[in-house]
Design an enzyme around this catalytic site. Structure first.
Site, PDB file in Angstrom:
ATOM      1  N   TYR A 179       2.983   4.622  -2.180  1.00  0.00           N
ATOM      2  CA  TYR A 179       4.442   4.661  -2.002  1.00  0.00           C
ATOM      3  C   TYR A 179       4.818   3.989  -0.671  1.00  0.00           C
ATOM      4  O   TYR A 179       3.971   3.829   0.222  1.00  0.00           O
ATOM      5  CB  TYR A 179       4.877   6.139  -2.035  1.00  0.00           C
ATOM      6  CG  TYR A 179       6.324   6.371  -1.700  1.00  0.00           C
ATOM      7  CD1 TYR A 179       7.333   6.005  -2.594  1.00  0.00           C
ATOM      8  CD2 TYR A 179       6.694   6.952  -0.485  1.00  0.00           C
ATOM      9  CE1 TYR A 179       8.662   6.210  -2.274  1.00  0.00           C
ATOM     10  CE2 TYR A 179       8.025   7.162  -0.170  1.00  0.00           C
ATOM     11  CZ  TYR A 179       9.009   6.784  -1.065  1.00  0.00           C
ATOM     12  OH  TYR A 179      10.313   6.977  -0.742  1.00  0.00           O
ATOM     13  N   THR A 181       6.001   4.587   2.212  1.00  0.00           N
ATOM     14  CA  THR A 181       5.710   5.054   3.574  1.00  0.00           C
ATOM     15  C   THR A 181       4.259   5.517   3.748  1.00  0.00           C
ATOM     16  O   THR A 181       3.926   6.091   4.787  1.00  0.00           O
ATOM     17  CB  THR A 181       6.630   6.232   3.947  1.00  0.00           C
ATOM     18  OG1 THR A 181       6.440   7.267   2.970  1.00  0.00           O
ATOM     19  CG2 THR A 181       8.083   5.819   3.983  1.00  0.00           C
ATOM     20  N   LYS A 182       3.415   5.285   2.770  1.00  0.00           N
ATOM     21  CA  LYS A 182       2.039   5.797   2.875  1.00  0.00           C
ATOM     22  C   LYS A 182       1.169   4.848   3.716  1.00  0.00           C
ATOM     23  O   LYS A 182       1.590   3.766   4.074  1.00  0.00           O
ATOM     24  CB  LYS A 182       1.463   6.026   1.477  1.00  0.00           C
ATOM     25  CG  LYS A 182       2.276   7.040   0.658  1.00  0.00           C
ATOM     26  CD  LYS A 182       2.143   8.461   1.176  1.00  0.00           C
ATOM     27  CE  LYS A 182       3.268   9.384   0.794  1.00  0.00           C
ATOM     28  NZ  LYS A 182       3.306   9.840  -0.579  1.00  0.00           N
ATOM     29  N   ASN A 183      -0.074   5.284   3.995  1.00  0.00           N
ATOM     30  CA  ASN A 183      -0.919   4.512   4.929  1.00  0.00           C
ATOM     31  C   ASN A 183      -1.218   3.096   4.464  1.00  0.00           C
ATOM     32  O   ASN A 183      -1.334   2.190   5.286  1.00  0.00           O
ATOM     33  CB  ASN A 183      -2.212   5.272   5.214  1.00  0.00           C
ATOM     34  CG  ASN A 183      -1.962   6.501   6.070  1.00  0.00           C
ATOM     35  OD1 ASN A 183      -0.827   6.755   6.493  1.00  0.00           O
ATOM     36  ND2 ASN A 183      -2.997   7.263   6.348  1.00  0.00           N
TER      37      ASN A 183
END
Ligand SMILES: *Cc1c(COP(=O)(O)O)cnc(C)c1O
Length: 381
Positions: A179, A181-183
């Protein structure tokens, strides 16, 4: 006044070139680039199979389906997580049963898990909250002793290590999210990893309508008839997304190292401020350092959030305990008081900016703003 974004992605020229290359190839959906991403991702984690999915939510839903979890079954999970972790259990017709979390990490408490097991329990679904892995060794042992599946929510944690294990190594399956905003990210996307060959085969079929051949297998050379062997869904990751993800895997550890540095600066500063506490990373484990959260007195949390936003600092709350959200309260008869540790964390948490491109000026600005907020905002009791 400064403006500190809550989150900034790391996508750059490498990703743009990779996406452009995949767009100029003949194949846009799940094909050779997705297969390359899947094998690189599986190798990084040290697991046998990785299957690209359209999201964590779709991937983990398909895992539960593939394992035959449905009406009448219970799955134990944590109330201190994003709603997706519990929603997928409901989508299968099963019942999420919450177990309270440990006070210092916010991760599911293995003793509470064991206490919540009934003869309807089919699986345990822990979340590696903020990037810190839950106690997978103990959870695996509990799952084995009671004949349960262990399904890890690794949406926050690709880079973590605990007791020598990486995310996905001890679980029967583990779900990842790409998604926005994930790493690592491709806007929307996900993956499931597993060491179980049968489960991997089932997931390949379930992510593509139940067809026995993927588009790549149907059209690579000549047309091949395909069959539908069961009622599947649509949940595959495509080659454009995989092209965006591959370059990020090369930098994943150096970016974690930069986030670790930033967390150290936050922790050193907040250790000096008695009004501010934060979740701890247990000694001997490596956190993926996905999110940095602080805990302030619950009576000043919302005012502190407002103050930081007035200082142009992007903040969030990860998370308010999900058993207190309207749907869960009303449908499952849950109420305040049932999971006190999750409630305390949910009432006192503030998530601060954390991403590799955060500058030292910005970090200092955030720290000073938090220090000022807790100095001028008085707790109610
Ligand atoms: C983001 C997230 C999810 C959902 O991931 P999607 O890819 O958006 O479906 C699930 N669990 C946790 C803990 C998350 O943070």
């Amino acid at each position: 006044m400064k403006h500190v974004e809550f989150y900034k992605h790391n996508l750059g020229q490498e990703e743009m070139d990779a996406v452009a290359e995949s767009m100029s190839s003949i194949f846009l959906t799940t094909g050779p680039v997705t297969r390359e991403f899947e094998s690189t991702f599986g190798d990084y984690l040290g697991v046998k199979h990785a299957i690209g999915m359209s999201s964590w939510t779709t991937g983990t839903f398909l895992v539960l389906k593939a394992l035959g979890i449905g009406p009448g079954d219970e799955v134990i999970t944590t109330p201190m997580t994003f709603i997706a972790s519990a929603n997928v259990i409901l989508h299968c017709g099963a019942t999420p049963v919450f177990a309270d979390v440990l006070p210092h990490t916010g991760n599911i408490d293995p003793d509470e898990v064991e206490a919540a097991i009934t003869n309807r329990t089919k699986a345990i679904l822990p979340v590696h909250l903020y990037g810190q892995m839950a106690d997978v060794v103990r959870l695996r042992e509990i799952a084995d002793r009671h004949g349960l599946y262990l399904i890890e929510d690794c949406a926050h944690c690709i880079e973590g290590i605990r007791d020598g294990y990486r995310p996905g190594q001890l679980g029967d399956a583990a779900g990842f999210s790409f998604y926005a905003t994930k790493n690592i990210t491709c806007g929307e996307g996900g993956a499931v990893v597993t060491n179980n060959d049968d489960l991997a085969d089932k997931l390949q079929v379930l992510r593509l309508h139940g067809m026995d051949k993927s588009a790549a297998n149907r059209y690579t050379n000549v047309y091949n008839h395909w069959d539908m062997v069961e009622l599947g869904y649509k949940g595959n990751l495509n080659d454009i997304q995989s092209a965006m993800l591959l370059p990020q895997l090369k930098h994943i550890d150096e970016r974690r190292a930069r986030r670790e540095e930033i967390c150290q600066l936050y922790e050193d500063a907040f250790n000096q401020i008695p009004e501010v506490d934060f979740p701890k990373v247990p000694a001997g484990s490596t956190s993926a350092r996905h999110l940095f959260t602080i805990w302030v007195h619950s009576s000043i949390r919302d005012k502190t959030l407002r103050y930081l936003q007035d200082q142009n600092i992007g903040v969030a709350v990860n998370y308010r305990a999900i058993h207190l959200l309207t749907y869960y309260r009303e449908q499952l008869g849950l109420k305040r008081g049932m999971f006190p540790e999750a409630e305390r964390i949910g009432d006192s948490t503030i998530t601060l900016p954390l991403y590799p491109s955060l500058t030292s000026d910005e970090i200092e600005y955030v720290i000073k703003a938090v220090a000022k907020a807790v100095m001028i905002i008085q707790p109610a009791d």
